[in-house]
Structure formats: C-alpha cells, structure tokens
Design a protein around this motif. Structure first.
Motif, short mmCIF file in Angstrom:
data_model
loop_
_atom_site.label_atom_id
_atom_site.label_comp_id
_atom_site.label_asym_id
_atom_site.label_seq_id
_atom_site.Cartn_x
_atom_site.Cartn_y
_atom_site.Cartn_z
N PHE A 1 0.84 -1.19 0.00
CA PHE A 1 0.00 0.00 0.00
C PHE A 1 0.88 1.24 0.00
O PHE A 1 1.73 1.40 0.86
CB PHE A 1 -0.91 0.02 1.24
CG PHE A 1 -1.94 -1.09 1.21
CD1 PHE A 1 -3.14 -0.92 0.51
CD2 PHE A 1 -1.70 -2.30 1.87
CE1 PHE A 1 -4.08 -1.94 0.48
CE2 PHE A 1 -2.64 -3.31 1.83
CZ PHE A 1 -3.83 -3.14 1.14
N VAL A 2 0.68 2.10 -0.97
CA VAL A 2 1.37 3.39 -1.01
C VAL A 2 0.29 4.45 -1.11
O VAL A 2 -0.50 4.45 -2.06
CB VAL A 2 2.33 3.46 -2.21
CG1 VAL A 2 2.93 4.87 -2.32
CG2 VAL A 2 3.44 2.42 -2.08
N GLY A 3 0.23 5.30 -0.09
CA GLY A 3 -0.82 6.31 -0.07
C GLY A 3 -2.20 5.68 -0.10
O GLY A 3 -3.12 6.23 -0.70
N GLY A 4 -2.32 4.48 0.51
CA GLY A 4 -3.62 3.83 0.59
C GLY A 4 -3.97 2.95 -0.59
O GLY A 4 -4.95 2.22 -0.57
N GLN A 5 -3.18 2.99 -1.68
CA GLN A 5 -3.48 2.16 -2.85
C GLN A 5 -2.55 0.96 -2.89
O GLN A 5 -1.34 1.11 -2.69
CB GLN A 5 -3.31 2.95 -4.14
CG GLN A 5 -3.98 4.31 -4.12
CD GLN A 5 -3.80 5.01 -5.44
OE1 GLN A 5 -4.51 4.74 -6.40
NE2 GLN A 5 -2.81 5.91 -5.51
N ASP A 6 -3.08 -0.21 -3.19
CA ASP A 6 -2.26 -1.42 -3.28
C ASP A 6 -1.61 -1.49 -4.66
O ASP A 6 -2.19 -2.00 -5.62
CB ASP A 6 -3.12 -2.65 -3.04
CG ASP A 6 -2.27 -3.92 -3.02
OD1 ASP A 6 -1.02 -3.81 -3.12
OD2 ASP A 6 -2.86 -5.02 -2.90
N ILE A 7 -0.39 -0.98 -4.74
CA ILE A 7 0.26 -0.90 -6.05
C ILE A 7 0.71 -2.26 -6.55
O ILE A 7 1.05 -2.41 -7.72
CB ILE A 7 1.44 0.09 -6.06
CG1 ILE A 7 2.56 -0.38 -5.11
CG2 ILE A 7 0.99 1.50 -5.73
CD1 ILE A 7 3.85 0.37 -5.32
N SER B 1 0.66 2.42 -14.06
CA SER B 1 -0.04 2.98 -12.90
C SER B 1 0.91 3.12 -11.72
O SER B 1 0.85 4.09 -10.96
CB SER B 1 -1.22 2.10 -12.52
OG SER B 1 -2.05 1.88 -13.63
N ARG B 2 1.79 2.12 -11.55
CA ARG B 2 2.78 2.22 -10.46
C ARG B 2 3.70 3.42 -10.70
O ARG B 2 4.05 4.14 -9.77
CB ARG B 2 3.60 0.94 -10.36
CG ARG B 2 2.79 -0.31 -10.05
CD ARG B 2 3.68 -1.43 -9.50
NE ARG B 2 4.81 -1.78 -10.34
CZ ARG B 2 4.79 -2.70 -11.30
NH1 ARG B 2 3.66 -3.37 -11.55
NH2 ARG B 2 5.85 -2.96 -12.01
N ASP B 3 4.07 3.63 -11.99
CA ASP B 3 4.92 4.79 -12.32
C ASP B 3 4.22 6.08 -11.90
O ASP B 3 4.83 6.99 -11.34
CB ASP B 3 5.19 4.83 -13.83
CG ASP B 3 6.10 3.69 -14.28
OD1 ASP B 3 6.85 3.17 -13.43
OD2 ASP B 3 6.06 3.34 -15.47
N ARG B 4 2.90 6.14 -12.15
CA ARG B 4 2.15 7.35 -11.84
C ARG B 4 2.11 7.57 -10.33
O ARG B 4 2.31 8.68 -9.84
CB ARG B 4 0.74 7.20 -12.41
CG ARG B 4 0.09 8.52 -12.75
CD ARG B 4 -1.15 8.30 -13.61
NE ARG B 4 -0.84 7.86 -14.95
CZ ARG B 4 -1.42 6.82 -15.57
NH1 ARG B 4 -2.35 6.12 -14.95
NH2 ARG B 4 -1.08 6.49 -16.79
N THR C 1 3.50 10.33 -5.36
CA THR C 1 3.52 10.19 -3.90
C THR C 1 4.89 9.91 -3.30
O THR C 1 5.02 9.96 -2.08
CB THR C 1 2.56 9.07 -3.44
OG1 THR C 1 2.70 7.98 -4.32
CG2 THR C 1 1.12 9.54 -3.43
N LEU C 2 5.89 9.61 -4.14
CA LEU C 2 7.19 9.25 -3.58
C LEU C 2 8.31 10.10 -4.17
O LEU C 2 8.23 10.54 -5.31
CB LEU C 2 7.49 7.77 -3.84
CG LEU C 2 6.53 6.76 -3.20
CD1 LEU C 2 6.89 5.35 -3.66
CD2 LEU C 2 6.58 6.85 -1.68
#
Ligand SMILES: Nc1ncnc2c1ncn2[C@@H]1O[C@H](COP(=O)(O)OP(=O)(O)O)[C@@H](O)[C@H]1O
Ligand SMILES: [Mg+2]
Lengths: 440, 237
Positions: free
Chosen positions: B71-77, B84-87, B92-93
C-alpha cells in the motif's frame, strides 16, 4: 519540462554528434531539393513550348528533335534552310504575289517564317515577320506583351524586338541601335537595327532572343541565296519610302516555319495535322515536326530517367544520413540508459522515455530537413542566373517543386522514426533497478 | 493494523525472489508486515545483499512483488500495472540514490523540473527554484551536475525528491559516496526538508552513527525471513 524540452536537452547535451547528424541530413536534403527543383525547372522549360500558338514546325530534312530544339529553344544549330517557294505553299492566295492558294494553305491557319544564323553579343538573332508577335502566344497561351515600345511592322525593315533577358543583360532600350554579326559572335558585322519594342518576360527561351524584321535580315551580306547560273532575279518591288529595296524572292530562304494548322472541312484538327505532316514528310522539300511530341519523347527517354537517377542518388544520401541518426543514437544509448533509469525513477512511464527518444530523432530530422530545404533553395538561387540565361526560364530561391517538397519533411520524419526505433525500444526496455545501482 | 493510525507505506505478506544465473530461485524478500507512518523518519539497516534496495524498489513500484500487498498512499500498487505504479511513484514518492542521481545534461533547476514533468501537477518553476534555495543552491540553479560538488549534487537530488510534494522520501544509502564532513549535512538536510514538507522518510544506511540519529531504526534481517535464512550460519553438510 515537456517531453519536447527533455528531448531538446538531450540533443544539446550531445551537441557535436547531434549537430553532425543534422548537418549530414541537411546536406542530403539540400541535394534532393536542388535536384527536385532544377528537374522541375527543366521540365517547365520544355513544357512551356506547348502553348506557343503553333503546333508544327516545318524545316529542312534531318533530325526532328534538332529542328524543335533549334526553333523553339534556340539550342543546337539550324539544320539547313528550306526554299522560299516551299514556304509559299503554306500561304493563302491573298498573301502570295501570284494570287493562288498554296498547296498546304487549306491546312494552315498561321505560318510564321523564321530565319536564323546571326548573333548579337551571344544572343540568337531571329529574322521573322510581324506575325510572330501578333499571331503567336507567349507559351502559356496569352498574347505577347511589351514592357516598352511595340512589335515591329512589316514595312519597318530595320525594326527589332528584344527578349526581356537580352534587354536586361545588355541594358538596351527602345530607340537604341544594335548590329548583329554573321554566323557567330566574331562574324562580319551587319547593318544596325533599331530597338522598337522590349518583350515582357515570358519565362520561355524567347526571353533570350533578338527578333528582327526578316526583310532587313535578308539585305545583310551573305543572306541572299546565290542564283544558279543563268537565272535572273525575280521582279523586285519598288524601293520603299526608306529607300530599301527588298531581296528578290528567288534569292530568299527560310530556316523554319512555325505552323498553326487549321481544320480541313469535315476533319478534326488532329487528323488535319497528321495528314499535313505525312504529306510534308513524304515530299522532298522538308520535314514537319510536332514540338510537343518531340519534347515529350526527349523528356521520357532522357530527362526523366536522368532526373530519376539523380533523385535516387540523393535519396540514398538522405538514407545514409538517417542511418547516421541511428548510429549516433545507438552510440549514446549506454549513456542514455542511466538517464532513462533516473527518469523512470522519477515516475516517467516507459512510453515517456520511448517518446523522448523518438521526439529527439524527429527534432533532428525536422531541423536538418528544414536547414537542408533552405540550403537547397539557396543553391538553386545561386545557380539560378545561370539557368535563367541558358534555359530561358526563371530559376530563383523561390523556384519550387511544391508537391515533392511538401512530401519531403513527412518522409524524413518517418525515416527518422524508423531509424530511432531501435534505440527507442532499448530505452523502453531499460532495466531501471539495475541502472540505479550504479557500477558499485 | 492495530496501532498504525495512518501509514503512508504498508507491506503485507510481501515475497520477492530472483532467479539466479544458475537457474535456482533465490528468495530475497519475505516480509509479514512493514509500515511507515505519515511524517515518520526511519533508518533501515541491514547487511549488504540482505534486500534493502529490493525493498525500496518494491515500495517505489519499480519492482513488483511475487505476492502480497504494497500500500502506497492507501493504494495497493502490487495490483497495479507498471504504468499505474509509475504514476503513483511520480505523485507520492521521492527517491534519492547513492550516486548517479542527476541527469548530467540538465541544469540543477531542470533536474527538479524534470521530476515535476511526470506527476499529475503542472511543472512549477518557482517551486523548483524555491526548493533549490531551501537546500542552499539558490545561486547554482543553472549549473550542470558536472559543475557541482558531490555534496551539492546530493542536495539537488534532495530538492528533486521533494518536487511533487511526496508523502514519503526513500533514500538508498544517500551518504555512501560522500566524505564524512558532508555526510551529516546531507542527513540533516534530508530530515529537515522532509519535516518541512511533511513527508515521511525512509533512509537506508550502513552507518550506525547515522542510523542512531533517527527516532526509529529497523534492521531488515529482523522482519525479513528471506534475509534471516540467507544470513544464518547453517549450511548443508
Ligand atoms: N535483478 C536482480 N536479479 C537477480 N538477483 C538480484 C537482482 N537484484 C538484486 N538481486 C539479489 O538480491 C539480493 C539483494 O540485493 P539488494 O536488494 O540489492 O541488497 P542490498 O541493497 O541490501 O545490498 C542480492 O543477493 C542480489 O544479488
Ligand atoms: Mg543496496
């Protein structure tokens, strides 16, 4: 920063390589453009002959192409002369001293005689009558215009008209005198003629012609045909008000006749022309050539293949330049991998880095292409004056082959994209994690 | 999870293995849970090869775990495709590496601006300049990396990591190639900047002196079963 900004930075980062790549592309494109444009100019020079107001040329027997090149384009030498009597066969009763229709009068609408062989300071002198400018057209079908003065009249024996290029080149004006020389520039100097008119530019070979009344032309040394033993000169008209006595008819010759054929009753114009041509060519007096057909043959057989060959060579040059783009990009792809990894770590998608590489190639292609396009036109502009005086058509920086040129840059862009595909895919596939570790 | 109020990063049952050149499968990560709270500053220690960089890559979405949730910023990447992970990473990072951090052809300012190009907010020249000013490079905006010292380059990297107002900054041995005198400056800068920007901070370090300054210190071997197994002295007879 936009992807464009990033691509532009990448180009500037490798300024020398990018610069050399773009330069080689520019040189290739310049060659292509120059070839396209001059090819187009040459074609136009020849095609302009199709709206001159005549569709057939009658001259001495020999090569029809030579007859056309000499009479229409002032290239090459006259073959021989044809007899005055033969010329008379194209005239109607009203135009003949004997008051009888000539043999070909019915098939002829206009017959304009031309006499060649003299020069004036490098320019072809054409002896003719007033019908040349009164009845014929500029090449585009429009009547002739004069920037100064007017056409000479048939009874002004020593009147002359200058083509636009001649007047500009020699700085002559209406009222000035000029004396042609016999046979060549270093030949005997003839009597002076007087400029009565200066032609508006036609962008045809006529621009470099000097046109004089053939009555004056006939009176020059060496222009009267020697009479065979025992033959007496035909009756001569009384002296003119000016005091000049016209040359007897049996001492006259013409170099060629520019013919506008008529339509025989019940026969289409084309068939009339064909029939006339066959009749003339079967006779002994001369030959008839169709300028449009001769020129088309010349273009098809010689000019177009040559042009195609040149284009092929220059296209190869461009192809090699495109490969240059590829090589320069592949050469920098190691260095690029690290940059790609950094950008990916910053959140760039694979499609972003792919696009960056392609944009970089397209920028090089467009930059090199536009530079080459300008260079090509400057090249044509530089040799333009030479083309103008020698081909009688204007060639300048603004001469263009619009369709082919419009296709050039899109073609280059496609070529660049194809060339950059390999490095672009390499960038797309870069293993980010591996490159972020560095060598340590 | 109980007690973890507002994690920016949270891993659950994450496993990651590599295929060695010989063909055998080498487990690198086997983590039950790991979380980084909002604004938290944490030092991550561990032996070389224990999987610290792999862990950061998995959190950043550069690598996808074989199984588990990230979970990064609440989303399960871990469920997201790569784009989408790139975005998520862009938005957020912020990442800082040991070296080869900066794009050599770009000026300090452009390096920060590039980072803003891939997020969902528009590149902001003023903010980029402000960030560089905050790390003490206001007078070096138009310098290329080659014209900057290693310490200055690392400061540009810190400014760049903060470009998109990230929820967390991940730094992989950011002081390893810097002389000791400047190491402390970079650590102070990272910690101060993250505090100012409200970003959590996860720093990988070998240096106990560096790790000791952080309110939270973790050893990867303590919560990564794969690393424990690899580090255990037990060997097949
Ligand atoms: N892309 C990869 N392919 C195969 N093995 C890898 C790869 N990346 C890392 N490894 C292995 O995974 C283990 C952990 O590596 P890494 O995460 O870089 O450790 P650390 O950062 O703690 O030193 C090492 O044994 C390394 O060789
Ligand atoms: Mg590591």
């Amino acid at each position: 920063m936009t992807l464009f900004g990033i691509a532009w930075r990448n180009i500037r980062q490798r300024l020398l390589t990018s610069g050399l790549t773009a330069l080689s592309l520019a040189l290739g494109v310049a060659l292509v453009v120059a070839t396209l444009v001059t090819g187009r100019i040459v074609n136009r020079a020849f095609e302009s002959g199709s709206g001159l107001g005549y569709n057939m040329i009658v001259g001495a027997k020999g090569s029809p192409l030579q007859l056309v090149l000499n009479s229409v384009y002032f290239i090459s030498k006259p073959i021989e002369n044809i007899s005055w009597a033969f010329y008379q066969e194209f005239l109607s009763a009203a135009a003949r001293p004997d008051g009888i229709d000539g043999r070909y009068a019915a098939s002829t609408r206009t017959a304009v005689p031309i006499c060649m062989g003299d020069y004036f300071r490098g320019h072809r002198v054409v002896g003719t009558n007033a019908a040349f400018f009164d009845r014929l057209t500029r090449g585009d079908g429009r009547p002739f215009e004069f920037t100064a003065g007017a056409n000479f009249t048939d009874d002004d024996f020593f009147g002359g008209v200058l083509g636009a290029a001649v007047a500009a080149h020699l700085g002559l004006r209406v009222g000035d005198s000029f004396a042609p020389t016999h046979g060549a520039d270093d030949g005997a100097v003839h009597d002076p003629f007087k400029v009565v008119g200066i032609l508006a530019r036609t962008d045809t070979p006529l621009d470099r012609g000097v046109f004089v009344n053939m009555e004056g032309f006939y009176l020059q040394d060496g222009h009267a045909k020697p009479l065979p033993d025992g033959e007496a000169p035909t009756a001569v008209a009384p002296p003119q008000a000016s005091g000049h006595v016209p040359l007897p008819f049996n001492q006259r010759e013409v170099t060629a006749i520019l013919l506008e054929t008529a339509s025989l009753p019940g026969l289409p114009a084309e068939l009339t022309a064909m029939g006339l041509r066959t009749a003339i060519n079967e006779g002994r007096d001369g030959q008839a050539a169709l300028p449009v057909a001769e020129i088309r043959q010349l273009l098809d057989l010689f000019v177009r293949p040559l042009e195609l060959l040149l284009l092929l060579v220059t296209a190869l040059v461009v192809l090699v330049s495109a490969i240059g783009i590829l090589v320069s990009m592949v050469g920098s792809s190691l260095e690029r991998s690290r940059d790609v990894a950094i950008m990916r770590a910053l959140g760039a998608r694979r499609s972003h880095v792919l696009a960056t590489v392609l944009i970089e190639a397209v920028l090089l292609a467009v930059g090199g292409g536009i530079a080459g396009w300008v260079l090509g036109h400057l090249l044509v502009g530089a040799i333009g004056p030479w083309i103008t005086t020698n081909a009688g058509v204007t060639a300048s920086v603004f001469s263009a082959a619009p369709l082919a040129e419009a296709l050039l840059v899109p073609f280059l862009v496609v070529l660049a994209v194809v060339a950059a595909l390999l490095p672009a895919i390499a960038a797309y596939r870069t293993d980010v994690a591996k490159w972020l570790q560095g060598p340590g | 999870m109980a007690g973890m109020a507002n994690p920016v990063v949270e891993l659950r049952a994450v496993r990651k293995a590599f295929v060695a050149p010989g063909g055998e499968i080498v487990p690198v990560l086997d983590i039950d849970t790991f979380a980084l709270e909002a604004g938290e500053q944490c030092a991550l220690e561990g032996q070389s090869g224990s999987g610290k960089s792999t862990l950061l890559n998995v959190i950043a979405g550069i690598m996808r775990p074989d199984s588990g949730n990230v979970f990064v910023g609440g989303q399960d990447i871990a469920r997201f495709d790569e784009a989408s992970r790139d975005r998520v990473r862009a938005d957020t990072l912020g990442l800082v590496f040991q070296q080869f951090n900066l794009l050599p052809g770009f000026t300090a300012l452009e390096n920060v601006l590039v980072a803003m190009s891939f997020g969902s907010v528009r590149p902001d020249r003023t903010r980029a300049a402000d960030l560089l000013g905050a790390v003490g490079l206001g007078h070096r905006l138009d310098h290329k990396p080659a014209e900057l010292s290693i310490g200055q380059q690392q400061r540009v990297a810190v400014a760049r990591a903060l470009a998109n107002r990230p929820r967390a900054v991940l730094a992989d041995e950011p002081t390893a190639s810097i002389d000791t005198r400047h190491q402390q400056q970079v650590i102070d800068l990272l910690r101060d900047s993250c505090r100012t920007e409200g970003a959590a901070l996860l720093v990988v370090t070998h240096d106990p002196g560096v790790a000791g300054q952080f309110p939270r210190q973790v050893r990867l071997e303590d919560f990564n079963r794969a690393a424990r197994a690899a580090a255990s002295p037990a060997r097949p007879a």
